[in-house]
Design a protein around this motif. Structure first.
Motif, PDB file in Angstrom:
ATOM      1  N   GLN A  67      -6.702  -3.147  -5.756  1.00  0.00           N
ATOM      2  CA  GLN A  67      -6.398  -1.732  -5.588  1.00  0.00           C
ATOM      3  C   GLN A  67      -7.646  -0.920  -5.919  1.00  0.00           C
ATOM      4  OE1 GLN A  67      -2.812  -0.477  -7.437  1.00  0.00           O
ATOM      5  NE2 GLN A  67      -3.071   1.658  -6.890  1.00  0.00           N
ATOM      6  N   ARG A 114      -8.425   8.610  -5.406  1.00  0.00           N
ATOM      7  CA  ARG A 114      -7.966   7.362  -4.791  1.00  0.00           C
ATOM      8  C   ARG A 114      -8.978   6.238  -4.991  1.00  0.00           C
ATOM      9  NH1 ARG A 114      -5.330   9.277   1.012  1.00  0.00           N
ATOM     10  NH2 ARG A 114      -3.304   9.897   0.140  1.00  0.00           N
ATOM     11  N   ILE A 124       0.866  -1.181   0.000  1.00  0.00           N
ATOM     12  CA  ILE A 124       0.000   0.000   0.000  1.00  0.00           C
ATOM     13  C   ILE A 124       0.902   1.231   0.000  1.00  0.00           C
ATOM     14  CG2 ILE A 124      -1.816   1.266   1.212  1.00  0.00           C
ATOM     15  CD1 ILE A 124      -2.656  -1.531   0.204  1.00  0.00           C
ATOM     16  N   HIS A 149      -0.680   8.114  -4.003  1.00  0.00           N
ATOM     17  CA  HIS A 149      -0.625   7.221  -2.850  1.00  0.00           C
ATOM     18  C   HIS A 149      -2.031   6.780  -2.476  1.00  0.00           C
ATOM     19  CE1 HIS A 149       2.524  10.316  -2.687  1.00  0.00           C
ATOM     20  NE2 HIS A 149       3.326   9.304  -2.454  1.00  0.00           N
ATOM     21  N   GLU A 150      -2.136   5.661  -1.779  1.00  0.00           N
ATOM     22  CA  GLU A 150      -3.439   5.157  -1.339  1.00  0.00           C
ATOM     23  C   GLU A 150      -3.788   5.608   0.070  1.00  0.00           C
ATOM     24  OE1 GLU A 150      -4.414   0.935  -2.496  1.00  0.00           O
ATOM     25  OE2 GLU A 150      -2.268   0.962  -2.979  1.00  0.00           O
ATOM     26  N   SER A 151      -2.814   6.099   0.821  1.00  0.00           N
ATOM     27  CA  SER A 151      -3.057   6.418   2.222  1.00  0.00           C
ATOM     28  C   SER A 151      -2.215   7.618   2.647  1.00  0.00           C
ATOM     29  CB  SER A 151      -2.691   5.195   3.078  1.00  0.00           C
ATOM     30  OG  SER A 151      -2.841   5.475   4.439  1.00  0.00           O
TER      31      SER A 151
END
Length: 196
Positions: free
Chosen positions: A170, A33, A7, A85-87
């Motif tokens: 994802q 996202r 991640i 980015h995912e987070s």
């Protein structure tokens, strides 16, 4: 069990967190996202903004490293943007007063967005199919703990959630039938003595 993936995360500095604390920027980043790349025009339509304001907010998000232009899509007139980015990680180091203040400002904006998200989820709960009503929850747990015990519990909960995210497709990618994006909000804090 699905194969685990890494991640991608960003740990922004105080200036970047302040930029992200803007409610429209926070929503734009969330949409990029969750749903994948988009143009300023399509985001403006989703958010009820004009495309000029949307373009400005997208440039600010890009300036601080949250998003980037998706060069593989569009043309000269039609710029596509994607999340980098995912987070987002913040409030992990409170030794810097400026970073702590920026983290609190961002957390306030995020909390406001989460409250609105929960309100909309509750409003549409009755419309959900029975299996999704059963899979949904609004829960709270009040447990006497020391700071160390609370930290350990939060770390365990995070580990379970990171594992679920790492083994899931994802966000924005193709997924199997019946699979929805599920939002899990986790808040842990010592209850103030005056609260009932």
């Amino acid at each position: 069990m699905s194969e685990r993936r890494t991640i991608s995360r960003i740990r922004p500095n105080a200036m970047a967190l302040r930029a992200l604390a803007h409610p429209q920027r926070l929503r734009m980043l969330g949409l990029l996202r969750i749903e994948g790349p988009a143009t300023a025009t399509s985001l403006a339509g989703r958010l009820g903004l004009n495309s000029g304001a949307t373009s400005y907010h997208l440039r600010q998000l890009a300036r601080h490293g949250f998003i980037e232009e998706d060069e593989g899509r569009g043309n000269g007139r039609d710029r596509w943007w994607r999340a980098r980015h995912e987070s987002t990680t913040f409030l992990e180091d409170d030794s810097d007063e400026d970073a702590l203040d920026a983290g609190i400002a961002f957390a306030q904006a995020a909390l406001n967005a989460q409250i609105a998200l929960m309100q909309r989820a509750l409003e549409r709960h009755i419309e959900l199919p029975p299996e999704w009503r059963k899979a949904s929850t609004i829960s709270d747990f009040n447990i006497p703990l020391t700071a160390g015990q609370a930290e350990a519990l939060v770390e365990k909960l995070h580990a379970v959630l990171w594992e679920a995210m790492e083994t899931a497709p994802q966000l924005g990618a193709a997924r199997e039938a019946g699979m929805e994006t599920v939002t899990i909000l986790l808040h842990a804090f010592p209850r103030a003595p005056e609260e009932f």
